[in-house]
Design a protein around this motif. Structure first.
Motif, PDB file in Angstrom:
ATOM      1  N   LYS A   1      44.129 -21.083  22.708  1.00 57.95           N
ATOM      2  CA  LYS A   1      42.714 -20.785  22.475  1.00 57.95           C
ATOM      3  C   LYS A   1      42.073 -21.894  21.665  1.00 57.95           C
ATOM      4  O   LYS A   1      40.984 -22.372  21.958  1.00 57.95           O
ATOM      5  CB  LYS A   1      42.581 -19.483  21.669  1.00 57.95           C
ATOM      6  CG  LYS A   1      42.344 -18.250  22.492  1.00 57.95           C
ATOM      7  CD  LYS A   1      41.970 -17.095  21.580  1.00 57.95           C
ATOM      8  CE  LYS A   1      42.094 -15.785  22.329  1.00 57.95           C
ATOM      9  NZ  LYS A   1      41.486 -14.660  21.670  1.00 57.95           N
ATOM     10  N   TRP A   2      42.772 -22.289  20.601  1.00 61.38           N
ATOM     11  CA  TRP A   2      42.209 -23.314  19.721  1.00 61.38           C
ATOM     12  C   TRP A   2      42.096 -24.659  20.447  1.00 61.38           C
ATOM     13  O   TRP A   2      41.094 -25.370  20.311  1.00 61.38           O
ATOM     14  CB  TRP A   2      43.052 -23.452  18.448  1.00 61.38           C
ATOM     15  CG  TRP A   2      42.687 -24.655  17.630  1.00 61.38           C
ATOM     16  CD1 TRP A   2      43.499 -25.668  17.248  1.00 61.38           C
ATOM     17  CD2 TRP A   2      41.387 -24.980  17.093  1.00 61.38           C
ATOM     18  NE1 TRP A   2      42.813 -26.596  16.527  1.00 61.38           N
ATOM     19  CE2 TRP A   2      41.508 -26.199  16.412  1.00 61.38           C
ATOM     20  CE3 TRP A   2      40.141 -24.358  17.143  1.00 61.38           C
ATOM     21  CZ2 TRP A   2      40.435 -26.826  15.774  1.00 61.38           C
ATOM     22  CZ3 TRP A   2      39.058 -24.966  16.512  1.00 61.38           C
ATOM     23  CH2 TRP A   2      39.212 -26.177  15.838  1.00 61.38           C
TER      24      TRP A   2
ATOM     25  N   ALA B   1      38.533 -12.213  22.362  1.00 62.22           N
ATOM     26  CA  ALA B   1      37.751 -13.346  21.832  1.00 62.22           C
ATOM     27  C   ALA B   1      38.058 -14.570  22.676  1.00 62.22           C
ATOM     28  O   ALA B   1      38.760 -15.482  22.232  1.00 62.22           O
ATOM     29  CB  ALA B   1      38.098 -13.596  20.359  1.00 62.22           C
ATOM     30  N   PRO B   2      37.562 -14.595  23.927  1.00 58.91           N
ATOM     31  CA  PRO B   2      37.909 -15.717  24.803  1.00 58.91           C
ATOM     32  C   PRO B   2      37.305 -17.021  24.292  1.00 58.91           C
ATOM     33  O   PRO B   2      36.220 -17.008  23.696  1.00 58.91           O
ATOM     34  CB  PRO B   2      37.310 -15.319  26.155  1.00 58.91           C
ATOM     35  CG  PRO B   2      36.348 -14.222  25.885  1.00 58.91           C
ATOM     36  CD  PRO B   2      36.649 -13.638  24.547  1.00 58.91           C
ATOM     37  N   PRO B   3      37.995 -18.141  24.508  1.00 59.42           N
ATOM     38  CA  PRO B   3      37.491 -19.405  23.970  1.00 59.42           C
ATOM     39  C   PRO B   3      36.395 -20.034  24.833  1.00 59.42           C
ATOM     40  O   PRO B   3      35.862 -21.075  24.482  1.00 59.42           O
ATOM     41  CB  PRO B   3      38.739 -20.295  23.975  1.00 59.42           C
ATOM     42  CG  PRO B   3      39.591 -19.745  25.067  1.00 59.42           C
ATOM     43  CD  PRO B   3      39.288 -18.289  25.175  1.00 59.42           C
ATOM     44  N   GLY B   4      36.056 -19.397  25.957  1.00 56.68           N
ATOM     45  CA  GLY B   4      35.077 -19.977  26.881  1.00 56.68           C
ATOM     46  C   GLY B   4      35.793 -20.818  27.913  1.00 56.68           C
ATOM     47  O   GLY B   4      36.981 -21.129  27.748  1.00 56.68           O
TER      48      GLY B   4
ATOM     49  N   GLU C   1      39.047 -24.317  22.534  1.00 56.03           N
ATOM     50  CA  GLU C   1      37.815 -24.189  21.732  1.00 56.03           C
ATOM     51  C   GLU C   1      37.401 -25.517  21.096  1.00 56.03           C
ATOM     52  O   GLU C   1      36.233 -25.874  21.087  1.00 56.03           O
ATOM     53  CB  GLU C   1      38.047 -23.135  20.644  1.00 56.03           C
ATOM     54  CG  GLU C   1      36.806 -22.832  19.828  1.00 56.03           C
ATOM     55  CD  GLU C   1      37.082 -21.792  18.750  1.00 56.03           C
ATOM     56  OE1 GLU C   1      37.454 -20.657  19.094  1.00 56.03           O
ATOM     57  OE2 GLU C   1      36.915 -22.111  17.561  1.00 56.03           O
ATOM     58  N   LYS C   2      38.371 -26.276  20.587  1.00 59.52           N
ATOM     59  CA  LYS C   2      38.020 -27.515  19.876  1.00 59.52           C
ATOM     60  C   LYS C   2      37.446 -28.576  20.810  1.00 59.52           C
ATOM     61  O   LYS C   2      36.809 -29.529  20.377  1.00 59.52           O
ATOM     62  CB  LYS C   2      39.232 -28.057  19.106  1.00 59.52           C
ATOM     63  CG  LYS C   2      40.355 -28.543  20.011  1.00 59.52           C
ATOM     64  CD  LYS C   2      41.536 -29.002  19.196  1.00 59.52           C
ATOM     65  CE  LYS C   2      41.424 -30.448  18.806  1.00 59.52           C
ATOM     66  NZ  LYS C   2      42.740 -31.060  18.495  1.00 59.52           N
ATOM     67  N   ARG C   3      37.676 -28.398  22.112  1.00 51.55           N
ATOM     68  CA  ARG C   3      37.135 -29.352  23.090  1.00 51.55           C
ATOM     69  C   ARG C   3      35.718 -29.007  23.500  1.00 51.55           C
ATOM     70  O   ARG C   3      35.101 -29.735  24.249  1.00 51.55           O
ATOM     71  CB  ARG C   3      38.042 -29.394  24.333  1.00 51.55           C
ATOM     72  CG  ARG C   3      39.328 -30.137  24.058  1.00 51.55           C
ATOM     73  CD  ARG C   3      40.312 -30.097  25.196  1.00 51.55           C
ATOM     74  NE  ARG C   3      41.353 -31.083  24.989  1.00 51.55           N
ATOM     75  CZ  ARG C   3      42.348 -30.969  24.106  1.00 51.55           C
ATOM     76  NH1 ARG C   3      42.424 -29.889  23.368  1.00 51.55           N
ATOM     77  NH2 ARG C   3      43.237 -31.932  23.958  1.00 51.55           N
ATOM     78  N   ARG C   4      35.231 -27.869  23.037  1.00 48.76           N
ATOM     79  CA  ARG C   4      33.863 -27.464  23.368  1.00 48.76           C
ATOM     80  C   ARG C   4      32.957 -27.773  22.189  1.00 48.76           C
ATOM     81  O   ARG C   4      33.401 -27.746  21.036  1.00 48.76           O
ATOM     82  CB  ARG C   4      33.829 -25.953  23.650  1.00 48.76           C
ATOM     83  CG  ARG C   4      34.635 -25.566  24.890  1.00 48.76           C
ATOM     84  CD  ARG C   4      34.848 -24.077  24.959  1.00 48.76           C
ATOM     85  NE  ARG C   4      33.598 -23.346  24.946  1.00 48.76           N
ATOM     86  CZ  ARG C   4      32.821 -23.205  26.012  1.00 48.76           C
ATOM     87  NH1 ARG C   4      33.182 -23.701  27.159  1.00 48.76           N
ATOM     88  NH2 ARG C   4      31.690 -22.546  25.932  1.00 48.76           N
ATOM     89  N   PRO C   5      31.661 -28.065  22.458  1.00 50.34           N
ATOM     90  CA  PRO C   5      30.771 -28.349  21.332  1.00 50.34           C
ATOM     91  C   PRO C   5      30.638 -27.127  20.428  1.00 50.34           C
ATOM     92  O   PRO C   5      30.636 -25.993  20.913  1.00 50.34           O
ATOM     93  CB  PRO C   5      29.430 -28.687  22.011  1.00 50.34           C
ATOM     94  CG  PRO C   5      29.583 -28.351  23.445  1.00 50.34           C
ATOM     95  CD  PRO C   5      31.016 -28.126  23.758  1.00 50.34           C
ATOM     96  N   SER C   6      30.568 -27.354  19.118  1.00 46.62           N
ATOM     97  CA  SER C   6      30.413 -26.242  18.190  1.00 46.62           C
ATOM     98  C   SER C   6      29.018 -25.653  18.355  1.00 46.62           C
ATOM     99  O   SER C   6      28.052 -26.366  18.581  1.00 46.62           O
ATOM    100  CB  SER C   6      30.608 -26.732  16.757  1.00 46.62           C
ATOM    101  OG  SER C   6      30.267 -25.707  15.869  1.00 46.62           O
ATOM    102  N   THR C   7      28.937 -24.320  18.235  1.00 44.27           N
ATOM    103  CA  THR C   7      27.622 -23.681  18.390  1.00 44.27           C
ATOM    104  C   THR C   7      26.874 -23.640  17.056  1.00 44.27           C
ATOM    105  O   THR C   7      25.736 -23.216  16.988  1.00 44.27           O
ATOM    106  CB  THR C   7      27.784 -22.236  18.906  1.00 44.27           C
ATOM    107  OG1 THR C   7      28.775 -21.602  18.108  1.00 44.27           O
ATOM    108  CG2 THR C   7      28.185 -22.216  20.370  1.00 44.27           C
TER     109      THR C   7
ATOM    110  N   ALA D   1      44.273 -29.376  27.189  1.00 43.82           N
ATOM    111  CA  ALA D   1      44.389 -28.307  26.183  1.00 43.82           C
ATOM    112  C   ALA D   1      45.771 -27.647  26.255  1.00 43.82           C
ATOM    113  O   ALA D   1      46.404 -27.403  25.221  1.00 43.82           O
ATOM    114  CB  ALA D   1      43.291 -27.265  26.408  1.00 43.82           C
ATOM    115  N   VAL D   2      46.243 -27.384  27.480  1.00 43.18           N
ATOM    116  CA  VAL D   2      47.562 -26.757  27.635  1.00 43.18           C
ATOM    117  C   VAL D   2      48.640 -27.683  27.064  1.00 43.18           C
ATOM    118  O   VAL D   2      49.541 -27.248  26.331  1.00 43.18           O
ATOM    119  CB  VAL D   2      47.851 -26.436  29.126  1.00 43.18           C
ATOM    120  CG1 VAL D   2      49.298 -26.015  29.326  1.00 43.18           C
ATOM    121  CG2 VAL D   2      46.911 -25.348  29.632  1.00 43.18           C
ATOM    122  N   ALA D   3      48.530 -28.998  27.366  1.00 38.57           N
ATOM    123  CA  ALA D   3      49.535 -29.953  26.877  1.00 38.57           C
ATOM    124  C   ALA D   3      49.523 -29.989  25.345  1.00 38.57           C
ATOM    125  O   ALA D   3      50.585 -29.995  24.701  1.00 38.57           O
ATOM    126  CB  ALA D   3      49.258 -31.340  27.448  1.00 38.57           C
TER     127      ALA D   3
END
Ligand code: HEM
Ligand code: HEM
Ligand code: SF4
Ligand code: SF4
Length: 386
Positions: free
Chosen positions: A370-371, A186-189, A374-380, A198-200
């Motif tokens: 992952k989270w 389930a890759p986060p994109g 994911e949270k930095r990408r627009p919700s689908t 995101a890593v930080a």
């Protein structure tokens, strides 16, 4: 979206204690997704609201994001004794056990997670220690003061490397392949230029154990409903103690190979200072975690996994405690015996790393990253959908 009553009725129809763990998470999250009362507690609920369906790979991701703090169990109007029997932390914990087994490498060894209990862990440490003790006894070197406390006279450096390196390298390989499979399911994109941030954020959330704060900073729910930071603090002592011991071994390896400085090192040397501080923290943290684990309410998590948790706590404690006793008595004739016991504990710890509770750190770390991506990408999910 359907009204809450309809969803709840459908979800209730699925309630079955013997259900496949990912199906139970799907049932639970369908109800939560309509209710959303617990949105502020942790990352699980915001991640949940970005989804309309919960296929197994997503259930694994969300389960490893849940820190089992208990906040949503204590807040929930559908929690036991309610007939819906909604217990998010337990559902998540049961899926986590499946994550470790399903993504294990080699896959056939996934069953070992069900066996990695307290008795087996302690028996393995004792068995390996006994094997080394018997080897020394046969050699006639079990009980003797060693000049300069030079433990390489007992177990030569090359033997220690030959013993530990393959076991440790296999653990890194097995866990690395497992977590790669988990990530790919389930890759986060793509994270793009936001990857660094995101890593930080994920690293900070893991190092602070942010989601053991219950969403309000007061901590997890105790067995008596009160808030407590004890689990978070005990885990910090354990985690940082382990890291310091690991750093001590790494610095020692660097000294040996890069500078040619051979152990044993003095009491004020870096490996010794790191090892002593780490050992004391790790021993104290594991005693504390053990006490908390024994007191935990059975509804907090999955009682079936208690023995795996305790086995890991016990091995960490044994490794730290035997290391400290060895250091304290390394000028006495007990050095060979204590060294054999310490090495037996370390070997058992390393051997069980890929098929025991240690896996949680790796999968949880991946879920936090992952989270954070994911949270930095627009919700689908379109706004009107709910
Ligand atoms: C990414 C890093 C880590 C995170 C986010 C993390 C998080 C957690 C959480 C949330 C729990 C409680 C829920 C559960 O039992 O799964 C837990 C349990 C535990 N963790 Fe970690 N952990 C990490 C790494 C480590 C490391 C490196 C160690 C020590 C080597 C460790 C030792 C333990 C132990 C002994 C328990 C069992 C406690 C109990 O059952 O009472 N953790 N961890
Ligand atoms: C490659 C694996 C390891 C080997 C060969 C090893 C060997 C040793 C030896 C020879 C000592 C005695 C040092 C002295 O008295 O001067 C020692 C001490 C110690 N070990 Fe280990 N150890 C290993 C891994 C670990 C791990 C993984 C931990 C904890 C998680 C640990 C915890 C300790 C502690 C707390 C001490 C006492 C403090 C110190 O002397 O630095 N060891 N170890
Ligand atoms: S755990 Fe209960 S209160 Fe919390 S969101 Fe789910 S259904 Fe609502
Ligand atoms: S138990 Fe805690 S971490 Fe897990 S879902 Fe509930 S509130 Fe979040």
């Amino acid at each position: 979206m359907q009204p809450l009553e309809t969803l709840v009725r459908e979800a209730q129809a699925l309630a079955d204690p013997t259900a496949e763990p990912t199906a139970e998470v799907r049932r639970v999250l369908q109800i939560c997704n309509a209710c959303r009362c617990c949105e502020g507690f942790c990352a699980v609920f915001p991640a949940m609201t970005r989804r309309l369906a919960f296929p197994p790979a997503d259930a694994h991701f969300l389960a490893n994001l849940c820190h089992s703090c208990g906040a949503c169990l204590h807040a929930c109007q559908y929690a036991p004794p309610h007939e819906f029997q909604l217990n998010v932390p337990r559902a998540m914990a049961r899926v986590r056990a499946r994550t470790y087994a399903d993504y294990a490498w080699p896959p056939a060894l996934g069953v070992l997670y069900q066996r990695s209990g307290l008795t087996l862990s302690v028996a393995l440490a004792a068995g390996l220690a006994l094997f080394l003790v018997l080897a020394l006894a046969l050699d006639g070197s079990l009980w003797q003061a060693v000049p300069g406390a030079d433990f390489y006279r007992i177990f030569p450096h090359s033997l220690m490397v030959a013993l530990f390196l393959p076991v440790f390298a296999f653990a890194v390989l097995a866990l690395g392949i497992g977590v790669k499979r988990f990530w790919r399911a389930a890759p986060p994109g793509p994270a793009g230029p936001q990857l660094g941030a995101a890593v930080a954020e994920a690293a900070s959330n893991a190092l602070r154990l942010k989601y053991l704060d219950g969403g309000h900073g007061d901590g997890c729910n105790n067995e008596d409903d009160a808030f407590t930071l004890a689990r978070r603090r005990a885990h910090h002592a354990t985690f940082y103690g382990f890291m310091l011991c690991f750093a001590a071994t790494s610095v020692g390896t660097l000294y040996h190979y890069a500078f040619g400085w051979v152990a044993p090192y003095g009491y004020t040397s870096l490996p010794k200072l790191l090892g002593t501080a780490g050992g004391v923290l790790l021993a104290a943290g594991t005693i504390w975690l053990w006490r908390l684990n024994r007191r935990r309410h059975p509804l907090h998590g999955d009682p079936a996994q208690q023995t795996m948790d305790r086995g890991f706590i016990a091995l960490l404690f044994l490794t730290a405690a035997t290391g400290l006793v060895l250091m304290a008595l390394h000028t006495t004739p007990a050095l060979p015996l204590l060294l054999a016991v310490h090495l037996g504990a370390v070997l058992a710890l390393f051997a069980t790393l890929p098929y025991g509770k240690f896996a949680h750190g790796v999968y949880r770390g991946a879920a936090l990253l992952k989270w954070a991506i994911e949270k930095r990408r627009p919700s689908t999910i379109a706004l009107g959908d709910d």
